[in-house]
Design a protein around this motif. Structure first.
Motif, PDB file in Angstrom:
ATOM      1  N   ARG A  34       0.836  -1.211   0.000  1.00  0.00           N
ATOM      2  CA  ARG A  34       0.000   0.000   0.000  1.00  0.00           C
ATOM      3  C   ARG A  34       0.866   1.255   0.000  1.00  0.00           C
ATOM      4  NH1 ARG A  34      -2.469  -0.995   5.630  1.00  0.00           N
ATOM      5  NH2 ARG A  34      -0.251  -1.271   5.892  1.00  0.00           N
ATOM      6  N   ASN A  35       0.265   2.350  -0.392  1.00  0.00           N
ATOM      7  CA  ASN A  35       0.954   3.642  -0.379  1.00  0.00           C
ATOM      8  C   ASN A  35       1.433   4.003   1.022  1.00  0.00           C
ATOM      9  OD1 ASN A  35       0.272   3.747  -3.066  1.00  0.00           O
ATOM     10  ND2 ASN A  35      -1.228   5.389  -2.849  1.00  0.00           N
ATOM     11  N   VAL A  36       0.648   3.667   2.041  1.00  0.00           N
ATOM     12  CA  VAL A  36       1.035   3.999   3.410  1.00  0.00           C
ATOM     13  C   VAL A  36       2.301   3.248   3.815  1.00  0.00           C
ATOM     14  CG1 VAL A  36      -0.388   2.267   4.622  1.00  0.00           C
ATOM     15  CG2 VAL A  36       0.149   4.454   5.733  1.00  0.00           C
ATOM     16  N   ASP A  37       2.525   2.079   3.256  1.00  0.00           N
ATOM     17  CA  ASP A  37       3.749   1.332   3.549  1.00  0.00           C
ATOM     18  C   ASP A  37       4.974   2.063   2.992  1.00  0.00           C
ATOM     19  OD1 ASP A  37       2.209  -0.706   4.752  1.00  0.00           O
ATOM     20  OD2 ASP A  37       1.919  -1.682   2.813  1.00  0.00           O
ATOM     21  N   VAL A  38       4.829   2.633   1.824  1.00  0.00           N
ATOM     22  CA  VAL A  38       5.910   3.443   1.252  1.00  0.00           C
ATOM     23  C   VAL A  38       6.118   4.688   2.122  1.00  0.00           C
ATOM     24  CG1 VAL A  38       6.707   4.761  -0.756  1.00  0.00           C
ATOM     25  CG2 VAL A  38       5.439   2.629  -1.089  1.00  0.00           C
ATOM     26  N   TYR A  39       5.019   5.343   2.493  1.00  0.00           N
ATOM     27  CA  TYR A  39       5.080   6.559   3.309  1.00  0.00           C
ATOM     28  C   TYR A  39       5.764   6.310   4.651  1.00  0.00           C
ATOM     29  CZ  TYR A  39       3.273  10.787   5.676  1.00  0.00           C
ATOM     30  OH  TYR A  39       3.149  11.967   6.355  1.00  0.00           O
ATOM     31  N   ALA A  40       5.542   5.162   5.244  1.00  0.00           N
ATOM     32  CA  ALA A  40       6.143   4.849   6.538  1.00  0.00           C
ATOM     33  C   ALA A  40       7.628   4.518   6.437  1.00  0.00           C
ATOM     34  CB  ALA A  40       5.390   3.695   7.193  1.00  0.00           C
ATOM     35  N   ASN A  41       8.047   3.934   5.328  1.00  0.00           N
ATOM     36  CA  ASN A  41       9.446   3.501   5.185  1.00  0.00           C
ATOM     37  C   ASN A  41      10.339   4.509   4.478  1.00  0.00           C
ATOM     38  OD1 ASN A  41       9.710   0.578   6.185  1.00  0.00           O
ATOM     39  ND2 ASN A  41       7.780   0.581   5.075  1.00  0.00           N
ATOM     40  N   ALA A  42       9.785   5.264   3.568  1.00  0.00           N
ATOM     41  CA  ALA A  42      10.586   6.176   2.739  1.00  0.00           C
ATOM     42  C   ALA A  42      11.379   7.220   3.535  1.00  0.00           C
ATOM     43  CB  ALA A  42       9.700   6.859   1.706  1.00  0.00           C
ATOM     44  N   PRO A  43      10.831   7.836   4.597  1.00  0.00           N
ATOM     45  CA  PRO A  43      11.630   8.853   5.282  1.00  0.00           C
ATOM     46  C   PRO A  43      12.900   8.281   5.918  1.00  0.00           C
ATOM     47  CG  PRO A  43       9.608   8.429   6.505  1.00  0.00           C
ATOM     48  CD  PRO A  43       9.497   7.716   5.191  1.00  0.00           C
ATOM     49  N   LEU A  44      12.814   7.056   6.416  1.00  0.00           N
ATOM     50  CA  LEU A  44      14.002   6.434   7.007  1.00  0.00           C
ATOM     51  C   LEU A  44      15.050   6.136   5.945  1.00  0.00           C
ATOM     52  CD1 LEU A  44      12.244   4.010   9.516  1.00  0.00           C
ATOM     53  CD2 LEU A  44      13.196   6.287   9.955  1.00  0.00           C
ATOM     54  N   VAL A 126      10.901  11.954   2.938  1.00  0.00           N
ATOM     55  CA  VAL A 126       9.938  11.014   2.348  1.00  0.00           C
ATOM     56  C   VAL A 126      10.167  10.950   0.843  1.00  0.00           C
ATOM     57  CG1 VAL A 126       7.505  10.563   1.861  1.00  0.00           C
ATOM     58  CG2 VAL A 126       8.178  11.324   4.152  1.00  0.00           C
ATOM     59  N   ARG A 127      10.198  12.111   0.197  1.00  0.00           N
ATOM     60  CA  ARG A 127      10.390  12.151  -1.259  1.00  0.00           C
ATOM     61  C   ARG A 127      11.758  11.600  -1.661  1.00  0.00           C
ATOM     62  NH1 ARG A 127       7.627  17.048  -0.148  1.00  0.00           N
ATOM     63  NH2 ARG A 127       9.620  18.164  -0.086  1.00  0.00           N
ATOM     64  N   GLY A 128      12.794  11.941  -0.909  1.00  0.00           N
ATOM     65  CA  GLY A 128      14.123  11.407  -1.195  1.00  0.00           C
ATOM     66  C   GLY A 128      14.163   9.893  -1.049  1.00  0.00           C
ATOM     67  N   GLY A 129      13.464   9.374  -0.038  1.00  0.00           N
ATOM     68  CA  GLY A 129      13.385   7.926   0.162  1.00  0.00           C
ATOM     69  C   GLY A 129      12.640   7.238  -0.959  1.00  0.00           C
ATOM     70  N   VAL A 130      11.585   7.870  -1.452  1.00  0.00           N
ATOM     71  CA  VAL A 130      10.855   7.316  -2.600  1.00  0.00           C
ATOM     72  C   VAL A 130      11.795   7.232  -3.793  1.00  0.00           C
ATOM     73  CG1 VAL A 130       9.025   7.786  -4.290  1.00  0.00           C
ATOM     74  CG2 VAL A 130       8.550   8.019  -1.834  1.00  0.00           C
ATOM     75  N   ASP A 131      12.592   8.277  -3.996  1.00  0.00           N
ATOM     76  CA  ASP A 131      13.552   8.262  -5.108  1.00  0.00           C
ATOM     77  C   ASP A 131      14.557   7.120  -4.960  1.00  0.00           C
ATOM     78  OD1 ASP A 131      12.374  10.458  -6.348  1.00  0.00           O
ATOM     79  OD2 ASP A 131      13.799  11.905  -5.491  1.00  0.00           O
ATOM     80  N   VAL A 132      15.104   6.945  -3.746  1.00  0.00           N
ATOM     81  CA  VAL A 132      16.076   5.862  -3.517  1.00  0.00           C
ATOM     82  C   VAL A 132      15.422   4.506  -3.763  1.00  0.00           C
ATOM     83  CG1 VAL A 132      17.488   4.677  -1.782  1.00  0.00           C
ATOM     84  CG2 VAL A 132      17.514   7.176  -1.902  1.00  0.00           C
ATOM     85  N   LEU A 133      14.253   4.294  -3.178  1.00  0.00           N
ATOM     86  CA  LEU A 133      13.570   3.004  -3.354  1.00  0.00           C
ATOM     87  C   LEU A 133      13.283   2.722  -4.827  1.00  0.00           C
ATOM     88  CD1 LEU A 133      11.132   3.218  -0.312  1.00  0.00           C
ATOM     89  CD2 LEU A 133      13.033   1.595  -0.589  1.00  0.00           C
ATOM     90  N   TYR A 134      12.831   3.723  -5.534  1.00  0.00           N
ATOM     91  CA  TYR A 134      12.537   3.548  -6.961  1.00  0.00           C
ATOM     92  C   TYR A 134      13.818   3.221  -7.735  1.00  0.00           C
ATOM     93  CZ  TYR A 134      10.927   4.390 -11.679  1.00  0.00           C
ATOM     94  OH  TYR A 134      10.636   4.245 -13.016  1.00  0.00           O
TER      95      TYR A 134
END
Length: 177
Positions: A34-44, A126-134
């Motif tokens: 889910r999107n919330v799973d990304v939101y919870a993990n991305a900032p770390l 959060v946004r930086g973490g999304v970039d790294v994960l992607y």
């Protein structure tokens, strides 16, 4: 704070969509449910990799609308404890953002969510973490096997980068101070 809907915008919305999409139609496998799973993990992930990112307004060329992916308010509220923990952790550890230790403690506990700059800093992670994960898990991948390999490589890299040098004795020393 963390009591309402959260919205990913622009390229980050597109990337969250990719991170939560089925990558193997046979097994229905996803990297994140889910999107919330990304939101919870991305900032770390963003913090640990030292990545922040500005808000992006990439538009869908067909509709000219800014891409959006939402984390519904009830999901944010349900995950509020985890999100608050992550926010506090980042406020406590981010010496570049706030060099003064007492001020970091105040940001994390006394004044959590009171300063819009603190929330903006968290959101940038959060946004930086999304970039790294992607980049680590999705970019350039074309088969289910590649997804699995990328996930394994990312977990292995994470372990080597952040956990290999930590021993039980180090943890005990920190706890006994």
């Amino acid at each position: 704070m963390f009591d309402k809907q959260y919205r990913f915008r622009g390229r980050h919305a597109v990337r969250v969509d990719a991170l939560t999409s089925v990558f193997d139609s046979n097994s229905k496998a996803k990297l994140f449910d889910r999107n919330v799973d990304v939101y919870a993990n991305a900032p770390l992930v963003g913090f640990l990799y030292g990545r922040t990112a500005e808000q992006d307004d990439t538009r869908n060329p067909e509709t000219n609308q800014v891409y959006n992916q939402n984390v519904m308010g009830d999901r944010v509220i349900y995950s509020q404890e985890e999100l608050q923990f992550n926010f506090r952790l980042i406020m406590l550890l981010d010496k570049d953002y706030e060099p003064n230790e007492d001020a970091r403690i105040d940001k994390a506990f006394k004044h959590m969510g009171e300063n819009p700059d603190d929330e903006a800093r968290f959101d940038s992670y959060v946004r930086g973490g999304v970039d790294v994960l992607y980049e680590k898990l999705i970019e350039g991948v074309s088969s289910p096997d590649e997804y699995v390999t990328r996930l394994y490589d990312f977990i292995e890299e994470f372990q080597e980068k952040f956990n290999d040098e930590i021993s039980s004795d180090d943890i005990l020393k920190l706890c006994s101070k």
